[in-house]
Each structure stands twice: as C-alpha cells, then as structure tokens.
Scaffold this motif. Structure first.
Motif, mmCIF file in Angstrom:
data_model
loop_
_atom_site.group_PDB
_atom_site.id
_atom_site.type_symbol
_atom_site.label_atom_id
_atom_site.label_comp_id
_atom_site.label_asym_id
_atom_site.label_seq_id
_atom_site.Cartn_x
_atom_site.Cartn_y
_atom_site.Cartn_z
ATOM 1 N N CYS A 133 0.829 -1.209 0.000
ATOM 2 C CA CYS A 133 0.000 0.000 0.000
ATOM 3 C C CYS A 133 0.864 1.260 0.000
ATOM 4 O O CYS A 133 0.540 2.244 -0.683
ATOM 5 N N ARG A 134 1.953 1.224 0.752
ATOM 6 C CA ARG A 134 2.854 2.387 0.789
ATOM 7 C C ARG A 134 3.489 2.636 -0.573
ATOM 8 O O ARG A 134 3.689 3.793 -0.980
ATOM 9 N N GLY A 138 2.961 6.076 -2.594
ATOM 10 C CA GLY A 138 4.102 6.893 -2.953
ATOM 11 C C GLY A 138 3.960 7.548 -4.314
ATOM 12 O O GLY A 138 4.688 8.496 -4.642
ATOM 13 N N ILE A 167 -1.038 5.812 6.932
ATOM 14 C CA ILE A 167 -0.264 6.194 5.752
ATOM 15 C C ILE A 167 -0.726 7.582 5.316
ATOM 16 O O ILE A 167 -1.908 7.803 5.045
#
Length: 348
Positions: A133-134, A138, A167
């Motif tokens: 997910c990160r 990004g 996040i």
C-alpha cells in the motif's frame, strides 16, 4: 494530497455519489466509445461527485483486453469537458509492480486517487500488505478498499486498518465487507489512527447503503467521544438510477428530518432488496454486471448487455426478479431524467 485541486477534493470530503463506471461494448465485444462517453455524461449531469473507473463494474478483464488506459482516458476527457470538476478514481490491482504501474497511468491521465484492491494478495502477511500500500501511495493518493470475501476479498483485521489509515497519502476508505463487525473495525481503526479528519469514509456495503449513510458512529478516544460518519458511496449499485442516488444523498446530508425513523429504515430495506436483484445475490452475485447493463439498455444508454467474458450474463431468474422490481417500484428509477437527456449524451 496538496496537488489535488480544491473543488474535487472538497467534493470527496463532503461525501458524494461516486458510480462505479460500467463498460460499454458493441455486439462484437469491442469498446463502444460513443456509449462509454454517454455513460460518463449521464453520471456527471445526474450530479455525481466523481467517477470510479477501472474497477469491478468496469470489468477487471479490461487489462488483458488492452482497454485499461483507453477507458480511463474517455472518462477523464468527459470530466474535463463537463466543468463540474468531479473527483476521479481509478482502480489499481495486482502485484505491487502492476498496481504501481496502473497508478502511474492514472496519475498521468489526471486522476486524483486510486482505489487499491487487495484481492489476490492473500499470501501476503500484514507487513507485506502495508508495504504494498505504501508503494502505491508513494505515487498518488489512495482510497482503501475492504472487499467482501464472497467475491474475492480477504479478512483484514482492525490492526491492518489502523496502520493503513496511518499512511499519510491515504485519502479515503471504501468499506464493502458486507459485514457490520468488519465495517465498525475500519471506523474504529481510523479513529485510533487519529485520521478521521484526513480519511473520508465511503460505503460499498450494497446490503446496507441507506443505513450506512444515516448512521453516526461515536468512538471514545482518550476519554473523549469522537463522532464519525460515512460521507458517501462508491457503488456499482449507483451506476444505475444515479439521479435518484444523488437526491437520496442530498436529503441525508440536509438531515433526514422529513422522514420518520421507520420510513428511513423501510427505505434501507427496499434499497437492499433492489440491490439483491441488481447484484444477483440469489446466484452468488454472478449476474451483477450484466443486470446493471440491462437497466442501462432499457434506458437506451447501452445497446446490449455484453460483457468481455461471453459466458457472463444475468443469472437464472434474475430477469424475472428485475421485471417484478421495476413493476412494483418505478420510483426507484430515473427513467424520465435519462429520457430527457439521452440523445444529447449520445451525440458527439
């Protein structure tokens, strides 16, 4: 999120109707660009706050068919021409490299966020899922997606959602587990992450649409009660009768004082009954896309109910259930609105 223009961001934050955009095909199962554009025009003129493209209702097979970018381009073009500045969400899925690539495509086409599906990622542990997910976040803002297990989702515990909500580039979460406990898990996790002002909650619970939108959930944090609401819906159900959905959500946002609690609950039950027909709950959701196409075909927006998969069609008995629903509840439809504008939408 600072690069999202103020108007579309405000629309998402307020909460709105975001139809999951269908795919218009010819009888030869090729993209029907004229009718694909007409669908986008319909949703935007109906008052939708945004469009979700490249998601389940658009058919995941657009990727293998080479239609992912063309379909996203058509919707983005209509959104730019419309002038209402809708919020544009593109579906992203698959292994990390694929999801990142699709996200980069969406960003290049002017989309504001991606709806990140974790379907098929069952073998990944929580740390790997968060890293996945990160990686996508990004590239551009992300809308999380809790998908029901009956159609390929997985159980995602509250701990995952707390980390996910943490996040920075997570903008919203679509909750569609079709499970009250798991829906509340997400809401509590967002509050625990102190992200309730940054992460806007949308319902995808087709079995509980109206009640989700009416309910205020109150979670205690540090001894203080934090009120949280589900602001809008990102729904395949709202790919049809969209004008009625906009009117419904406007009434809810204006506060539902005009109806009694009993009337609101009755409307919730009727909406769920209608969804059971549209999504073919009797046949484990097999005919959900074809039934949406059938409604749009009857309204003259689509030429047929064709899907990319020749074997995908309405389920046994679904047509009869749809006929009965429409005969008994014509108030659910926006047929008059569509008839008034359809020729203009189909022109050009």
């Amino acid at each position: 999120m600072s690069d999202i223009a103020p108007i579309p961001l405000a629309k998402l934050r307020k909460g709105g109707v975001v139809p999951a955009h269908p795919l218009a095909l010819t009888a030869g199962r090729e993209l029907d660009e004229r009718r694909q554009r007409a669908l986008s025009r319909y949703y935007l003129d109906a008052g939708a706050a945004g469009l979700a493209v490249g998601v389940h209702t658009t058919q995941f097979a657009i990727r293998e068919a080479g239609l992912f970018r063309p379909v996203l381009e058509l919707a983005a073009g209509e959104a730019a021409r419309h002038g209402s500045e809708p919020f544009l969400i593109a579906g992203a899925m698959g292994p990390t490299a694929q999801a990142v690539d699709e996200t980069e495509t969406a960003r290049a086409l002017g989309y504001h966020a991606v709806l990140l599906s974790l379907a098929g990622r069952d073998a990944m542990d929580e740390d790997a899922l968060i890293a996945h997910c990160r990686a996508v976040a990004g590239v551009m803002p992300v809308v999380g997606f809790y998908l029901q297990r009956a159609v390929g989702g997985q159980h995602l515990p509250a701990g995952f959602w707390r980390r996910f909500a943490g996040i920075e580039n997570v903008l919203a979460i679509k909750m569609a587990p079709f499970n009250r406990y798991q829906t509340l898990d997400v809401i509590e996790a967002v509050v625990a992450a102190r992200a309730e002002d940054r992460v806007t909650l949308y319902t995808g619970n087709d079995d509980h649409i109206v009640a989700d939108l009416l309910t205020e959930v109150r979670i205690k944090r540090d001894g203080v009660e934090v009120p949280v609401r589900i602001r809008g819906g990102l729904l395949g159900h709202w790919a049809v009768w969209t004008r009625r959905a906009v009117e419904l959500l406007d009434e809810i946002h204006d506060r539902p004082g005009g109806r009694s609690v009993t009337d609101w609950l009755a409307l919730d039950a009727l909406t769920t009954r209608a969804n059971a027909v549209l999504f073919d709950a009797a046949n484990d959701f097999a005919g959900c896309i074809a039934a949406l196409h059938e409604v749009l075909r009857r309204q003259g927006l689509l030429e047929g109910t064709w899907c990319l998969d020749p074997d995908e069609s309405m389920g046994p008995g679904q047509m009869e259930r749809l006929d009965r629903l429409l005969a008994e509840h014509p108030e659910l439809t926006d047929d008059a609105f569509v008839a008034t504008h359809r020729d203009r939408w189909l022109t050009g």
